[in-house]
Design a protein around this motif. Structure first.
Motif, PDB file in Angstrom:
ATOM      1  N   LYS A  90       0.845  -1.202   0.000  1.00 60.54           N
ATOM      2  CA  LYS A  90       0.000   0.000   0.000  1.00 60.54           C
ATOM      3  C   LYS A  90       0.882   1.255   0.000  1.00 60.54           C
ATOM      4  CE  LYS A  90      -4.178  -1.940   2.122  1.00 60.54           C
ATOM      5  NZ  LYS A  90      -4.916  -2.200   3.351  1.00 60.54           N
ATOM      6  N   TYR A  91       1.935   1.233   0.803  1.00 58.94           N
ATOM      7  CA  TYR A  91       2.843   2.380   0.890  1.00 58.94           C
ATOM      8  C   TYR A  91       3.477   2.661  -0.477  1.00 58.94           C
ATOM      9  CZ  TYR A  91       6.547   5.492   2.464  1.00 58.94           C
ATOM     10  OH  TYR A  91       7.376   6.575   2.612  1.00 58.94           O
ATOM     11  N   LYS A  92       4.015   1.600  -1.089  1.00 59.38           N
ATOM     12  CA  LYS A  92       4.686   1.750  -2.391  1.00 59.38           C
ATOM     13  C   LYS A  92       3.718   2.293  -3.445  1.00 59.38           C
ATOM     14  CE  LYS A  92       8.944   0.498  -2.058  1.00 59.38           C
ATOM     15  NZ  LYS A  92      10.002   1.405  -2.426  1.00 59.38           N
ATOM     16  N   SER A  93       2.484   1.816  -3.393  1.00 57.62           N
ATOM     17  CA  SER A  93       1.483   2.229  -4.391  1.00 57.62           C
ATOM     18  C   SER A  93       1.140   3.707  -4.231  1.00 57.62           C
ATOM     19  CB  SER A  93       0.208   1.393  -4.239  1.00 57.62           C
ATOM     20  OG  SER A  93       0.512   0.034  -4.411  1.00 57.62           O
ATOM     21  N   ILE A  94       0.957   4.137  -2.995  1.00 55.65           N
ATOM     22  CA  ILE A  94       0.630   5.557  -2.756  1.00 55.65           C
ATOM     23  C   ILE A  94       1.826   6.440  -3.134  1.00 55.65           C
ATOM     24  CG2 ILE A  94       0.089   7.281  -0.980  1.00 55.65           C
ATOM     25  CD1 ILE A  94      -2.324   5.565  -1.619  1.00 55.65           C
ATOM     26  N   LYS A  95       3.006   5.978  -2.804  1.00 54.47           N
ATOM     27  CA  LYS A  95       4.232   6.744  -3.093  1.00 54.47           C
ATOM     28  C   LYS A  95       4.331   7.038  -4.598  1.00 54.47           C
ATOM     29  CE  LYS A  95       8.194   8.169  -1.274  1.00 54.47           C
ATOM     30  NZ  LYS A  95       8.204   9.327  -0.409  1.00 54.47           N
ATOM     31  N   LYS A  96       3.949   6.030  -5.414  1.00 56.45           N
ATOM     32  CA  LYS A  96       4.062   6.182  -6.870  1.00 56.45           C
ATOM     33  C   LYS A  96       3.141   7.263  -7.424  1.00 56.45           C
ATOM     34  CE  LYS A  96       6.391   2.299  -8.645  1.00 56.45           C
ATOM     35  NZ  LYS A  96       7.669   2.836  -8.237  1.00 56.45           N
ATOM     36  N   LEU A  97       2.131   7.650  -6.644  1.00 54.88           N
ATOM     37  CA  LEU A  97       1.180   8.657  -7.136  1.00 54.88           C
ATOM     38  C   LEU A  97       1.770  10.056  -7.176  1.00 54.88           C
ATOM     39  CD1 LEU A  97      -2.313   7.992  -5.524  1.00 54.88           C
ATOM     40  CD2 LEU A  97      -1.821   8.339  -7.936  1.00 54.88           C
ATOM     41  N   GLY A  98       2.757  10.305  -6.318  1.00 51.00           N
ATOM     42  CA  GLY A  98       3.366  11.644  -6.291  1.00 51.00           C
ATOM     43  C   GLY A  98       2.380  12.706  -5.823  1.00 51.00           C
ATOM     44  N   ILE A  99       1.735  12.450  -4.699  1.00 52.11           N
ATOM     45  CA  ILE A  99       0.729  13.404  -4.186  1.00 52.11           C
ATOM     46  C   ILE A  99       1.406  14.702  -3.732  1.00 52.11           C
ATOM     47  CG2 ILE A  99      -0.984  13.797  -2.345  1.00 52.11           C
ATOM     48  CD1 ILE A  99      -1.635  10.784  -2.559  1.00 52.11           C
ATOM     49  N   LYS A 133      -1.462   5.282 -16.886  1.00 56.58           N
ATOM     50  CA  LYS A 133      -0.228   6.044 -16.650  1.00 56.58           C
ATOM     51  C   LYS A 133       0.871   5.091 -16.175  1.00 56.58           C
ATOM     52  CE  LYS A 133       1.515  10.120 -14.307  1.00 56.58           C
ATOM     53  NZ  LYS A 133       1.502  10.759 -13.001  1.00 56.58           N
ATOM     54  N   LYS A 134       0.528   4.182 -15.278  1.00 56.18           N
ATOM     55  CA  LYS A 134       1.535   3.301 -14.693  1.00 56.18           C
ATOM     56  C   LYS A 134       0.859   2.038 -14.191  1.00 56.18           C
ATOM     57  CE  LYS A 134       4.810   5.742 -12.691  1.00 56.18           C
ATOM     58  NZ  LYS A 134       5.339   6.678 -11.718  1.00 56.18           N
ATOM     59  N   ARG A 135       1.598   0.913 -14.283  1.00 57.00           N
ATOM     60  CA  ARG A 135       1.099  -0.321 -13.670  1.00 57.00           C
ATOM     61  C   ARG A 135       2.247  -0.948 -12.925  1.00 57.00           C
ATOM     62  NH1 ARG A 135      -0.773  -5.914 -16.743  1.00 57.00           N
ATOM     63  NH2 ARG A 135      -0.320  -7.246 -14.940  1.00 57.00           N
ATOM     64  N   SER A 172      -1.897  -6.319  -7.911  1.00 57.17           N
ATOM     65  CA  SER A 172      -1.554  -5.414  -9.009  1.00 57.17           C
ATOM     66  C   SER A 172      -2.097  -4.007  -8.741  1.00 57.17           C
ATOM     67  CB  SER A 172      -2.137  -5.965 -10.311  1.00 57.17           C
ATOM     68  OG  SER A 172      -1.747  -5.144 -11.384  1.00 57.17           O
ATOM     69  N   MET A 173      -1.302  -3.024  -9.158  1.00 57.52           N
ATOM     70  CA  MET A 173      -1.684  -1.627  -8.970  1.00 57.52           C
ATOM     71  C   MET A 173      -1.689  -0.939 -10.331  1.00 57.52           C
ATOM     72  SD  MET A 173      -0.310   1.599  -8.920  1.00 57.52           S
ATOM     73  CE  MET A 173       1.391   1.779  -8.514  1.00 57.52           C
ATOM     74  N   GLN A 174      -2.719  -0.165 -10.582  1.00 58.05           N
ATOM     75  CA  GLN A 174      -2.767   0.610 -11.825  1.00 58.05           C
ATOM     76  C   GLN A 174      -3.008   2.078 -11.476  1.00 58.05           C
ATOM     77  OE1 GLN A 174      -5.765  -1.581 -11.444  1.00 58.05           O
ATOM     78  NE2 GLN A 174      -4.360  -3.299 -11.630  1.00 58.05           N
ATOM     79  N   ILE A 175      -2.278   2.955 -12.155  1.00 64.54           N
ATOM     80  CA  ILE A 175      -2.584   4.383 -12.024  1.00 64.54           C
ATOM     81  C   ILE A 175      -3.170   4.836 -13.355  1.00 64.54           C
ATOM     82  CG2 ILE A 175      -1.672   6.710 -11.659  1.00 64.54           C
ATOM     83  CD1 ILE A 175       0.452   5.517  -9.849  1.00 64.54           C
ATOM     84  N   MET A 176      -4.411   5.327 -13.299  1.00 63.64           N
ATOM     85  CA  MET A 176      -5.121   5.750 -14.501  1.00 63.64           C
ATOM     86  C   MET A 176      -5.279   7.279 -14.431  1.00 63.64           C
ATOM     87  SD  MET A 176      -5.667   2.610 -15.643  1.00 63.64           S
ATOM     88  CE  MET A 176      -6.449   3.084 -17.179  1.00 63.64           C
ATOM     89  N   ILE A 177      -5.199   7.921 -15.588  1.00 65.32           N
ATOM     90  CA  ILE A 177      -5.300   9.388 -15.602  1.00 65.32           C
ATOM     91  C   ILE A 177      -6.564   9.817 -16.353  1.00 65.32           C
ATOM     92  CG2 ILE A 177      -3.744   9.600 -17.610  1.00 65.32           C
ATOM     93  CD1 ILE A 177      -2.540  12.043 -16.103  1.00 65.32           C
ATOM     94  N   LYS A 178      -7.206  10.859 -15.832  1.00 66.13           N
ATOM     95  CA  LYS A 178      -8.435  11.358 -16.496  1.00 66.13           C
ATOM     96  C   LYS A 178      -8.056  12.376 -17.557  1.00 66.13           C
ATOM     97  CE  LYS A 178     -12.663  14.036 -15.605  1.00 66.13           C
ATOM     98  NZ  LYS A 178     -13.641  14.512 -14.630  1.00 66.13           N
TER      99      LYS A 178
END
Ligand SMILES: C[S@@+](CC[C@H](N)C(=O)[O-])C[C@H]1O[C@@H](n2cnc3c(N)ncnc32)[C@H](O)[C@@H]1O
Length: 228
Positions: A41-50, A211-213, A222-228
């Protein structure tokens, strides 16, 4: 979204199930994931670059894991968590001692938020439990600002390791929980959940772009980052 129609995810039953297992949810999660869940969970949130002061919503926030990680990584983020289980929310609120997160009771298929509001939306292990998953994804798209990001995290590939997991988990649950039917539901829901490639296509069909998987544990998560 390809879902098994014979497998009931009646919202009232799902809500009742999470109310019932709320008190042991965090402990069982930790054991079932062999202690890896917080790291993932930490790694996934980190990848978002909030960014500082970004508006972030955690959909199906449960006991608030992702909300706490977001505040840990970016304390100035404006974080809202939403879930329809009162008992899960009660635990989330108790863990948020400084009251830094706004927790709301609500249904993610009908979000109580205006469109184009959030910079980031996250959802961990939630979509799999939603009967009308398509509506939930449409809602995520609606509430994000243009250019906003949706981070989705859940079980991924139905591979060999995933099958081993399905066989060993019930043995662990037998020791830890009296609600065995709830956890056999969770395993079944995992087995019929679309694999990441199909899920990404479903997200794209609602307007998102990938954007990223990132895959964890040989693709079991699996984690996916999708962009609007
Ligand atoms: C498996 S838990 C995940 C909790 C948390 N995100 C985590 O990563 O630990 C799924 C959560 O989704 C919530 N949920 C399921 N369907 C929902 C819906 N339609 N609207 C709001 N919450 C929902 C449940 O109440 C439960 O707390």
């Amino acid at each position: 979204m390809k879902q098994n129609k014979t497998f009931s995810k009646e919202p009232k039953n799902i809500q009742a199930m999470f109310n019932l297992i709320a008190d042991k949810y965090d402990l069982i999660n930790k054991v079932m994931s062999f202690g890896t869940q917080n790291y993932i969970k930490y790694k996934s949130i980190k990848k978002l670059g909030i960014r500082p002061f970004a508006k972030v919503i955690d959909l199906c926030c449960g006991t608030g894991d992702l909300c706490r990680i977001i505040k840990q990584i970016e304390p100035a983020a404006d974080v809202t968590g939403i879930d329809f289980s009162d008992n899960m929310l009660e635990i989330a609120r108790k863990k948020d001692k400084d009251k830094t997160v706004q927790y709301l009771r609500g249904d993610v298929t009908n979000l109580p938020c205006p469109g184009n509001t959030f910079d980031f939306a996250v959802m961990g292990f939630g979509l799999r439990n939603i009967q009308n998953a398509e509506k939930a994804v449409e809602e995520v798209y609606r509430i994000l600002k243009p250019g906003g990001c949706f981070m989705h995290l859940d079980f991924g590939k139905h591979n060999f390791l995933s099958k081993v997991y399905d066989m060993t988990t019930p043995l662990i649950i037998n020791f830890l929980s009296e609600n065995k039917s709830a956890y056999s539901y969770l395993i079944k829901s995992k087995q019929i959940f679309p694999e990441p490639e199909d899920l990404i296509k479903d997200f794209e069909s609602k307007g998102f772009k990938l954007k990223k998987r990132k895959d964890f544990l040989l693709g079991v998560i699996s984690m996916q980052i999708m962009i609007k």
